[in-house]
Design an enzyme around this catalytic site. Structure first.
Site, short mmCIF file in Angstrom:
data_model
loop_
_atom_site.label_atom_id
_atom_site.label_comp_id
_atom_site.label_asym_id
_atom_site.label_seq_id
_atom_site.Cartn_x
_atom_site.Cartn_y
_atom_site.Cartn_z
N LYS A 31 20.05 31.70 8.86
CA LYS A 31 20.15 31.06 7.56
C LYS A 31 21.11 31.86 6.69
O LYS A 31 20.84 33.01 6.37
CB LYS A 31 18.78 30.96 6.88
CG LYS A 31 18.83 30.21 5.56
CD LYS A 31 17.50 30.22 4.86
CE LYS A 31 17.58 29.40 3.58
NZ LYS A 31 18.64 29.88 2.65
N ASP A 33 23.20 32.80 3.24
CA ASP A 33 22.86 32.84 1.82
C ASP A 33 24.12 32.65 1.01
O ASP A 33 24.75 33.61 0.55
CB ASP A 33 22.19 34.19 1.50
CG ASP A 33 21.47 34.16 0.16
OD1 ASP A 33 21.33 33.07 -0.43
OD2 ASP A 33 21.05 35.24 -0.29
N GLU A 178 18.08 36.55 5.70
CA GLU A 178 17.14 35.71 4.95
C GLU A 178 16.19 34.94 5.85
O GLU A 178 15.05 34.68 5.46
CB GLU A 178 17.91 34.75 4.04
CG GLU A 178 17.03 34.00 3.08
CD GLU A 178 17.80 33.17 2.09
OE1 GLU A 178 17.17 32.47 1.28
OE2 GLU A 178 19.04 33.22 2.11
#
Length: 320
Positions: A31, A33, A178
């Protein structure tokens, strides 16, 4: 030059890792950011970058202009995330904020590109060589994307792994990332939809909230916010109070928030039910923030919340 279809980004649903029995039915991606972007390459050497809102943000990222030439005359529509990397090679949203909002200031964007370079992480292709791929399964689209070999000075195609979700999440946690996005291998690209076929798994629980008010600090911080009053939208569009946050920010962030809150001041409480807070001051519900928290109460309040960041890339209507 090809006329490209306008495609809204497919969105992930927050959740947990798929159960072990379904693990091998998903691919796992890191993921990122950053700022979500759809890249349009018409095949004439140019590129158009659209944010999640649909706004043209191409001038804000001049280092990505060369992406329009890498596929030659092959038209394509790509999905990805613009990030700014820290010293360890991890995406850092705080660094990226210096680059966001500069679409109307190309000269400043060019200067910032030298000090805070942006990088485009590509993870999907929805149109290629005149053929729409949104109905194709994830595996087919991923193979097509990988075959393009998109790796350059300001863009790349990070790897995805099939299965091994628990190990991947643990590695992301140890690396200070993340979290993961789990994508069902058979899923089509559901443009503009928040789909359960894509699951967003965060290592830290966070929530996007709308700021509806604030409470002034005391003592030497008089005039600055001591706490923000947070809300989220109910299905009927009303703003539900989910608690207050008063920790986690630095002096610079507190000063910036004070300026934004003053500009958004209103006499009307924007929440469905007036929060039980003494000395509250109300603001128009247009500021979006991301908050860290542990759990929610039965009433939906965030427990042990702490400030993480403003989210200028999100609109209040996106927050539920």
């Amino acid at each position: 030059m090809s006329v490209l279809p306008r495609i809204d980004p497919m969105l992930a649903t927050p959740g947990r890792l798929p159960p072990p029995a379904s693990d091998d039915r998903y691919a796992y991606e890191v993921k990122q950011d950053g700022q979500r972007v759809i890249a349009y390459l018409p095949g004439d050497g140019t590129v158009l970058l659209r944010a999640r809102s649909g706004a043209d943000i191409t001038p804000a990222y001049p280092e990505l202009a060369a992406l329009g030439q890498v596929l030659g005359g092959r038209p394509a529509v790509l999905d990805g995330e613009i990030v700014a990397l820290d010293e360890a090679g991890r995406s850092d949203f705080e660094r990226l904020q210096a680059r966001m909002g500069l679409a109307g200031a190309p000269a400043k964007a060019a200067r910032m590109a030298r000090t805070v370079p942006a990088h485009l992480m590509l993870f999907d292709v929805m149109f290629l060589d005149g053929t729409g791929l949104t109905r194709a399964p994830y595996t087919e689209r991923r193979e097509a994307l990988t075959a393009l070999r998109l790796a350059g000075p300001a863009w790349s195609t990070p790897a995805a792994i099939t299965g091994h979700g628990t190990q991947a999440l643990d590695m992301s946690r140890k690396a200070g990332l993340e979290g993961l996005i789990a994508k069902r291998l058979t899923s089509p690209y559901a443009a503009g939809v928040r789909s359960r076929a894509w699951i967003k798994i965060r290592n830290v629980r966070t929530a996007d909230v709308i700021v509806g008010g604030w409470v002034p600090a005391r003592g030497h911080l008089t005039g600055l916010p001591g706490a923000l009053l947070m809300g989220q939208r109910d299905p009927d569009g009303t703003l539900r109070y989910v608690g207050s946050v008063g920790t986690g920010w630095n002096d610079t962030e507190r000063t910036t928030l004070a300026q934004l809150l003053t500009t958004a001041a209103t006499d009307t409480c924007p929440f469905t039910d007036t929060p039980p807070v003494t000395g509250a001051r109300w603001v128009q519900p247009r500021l979006v923030a991301e908050i860290r928290y542990t759990t929610r109460t039965r009433a939906g309040r965030l427990r042990h919340p702490s400030w993480h960041r403003l989210r200028p890339d999100l609109a209040p209507d996106d927050i539920t």
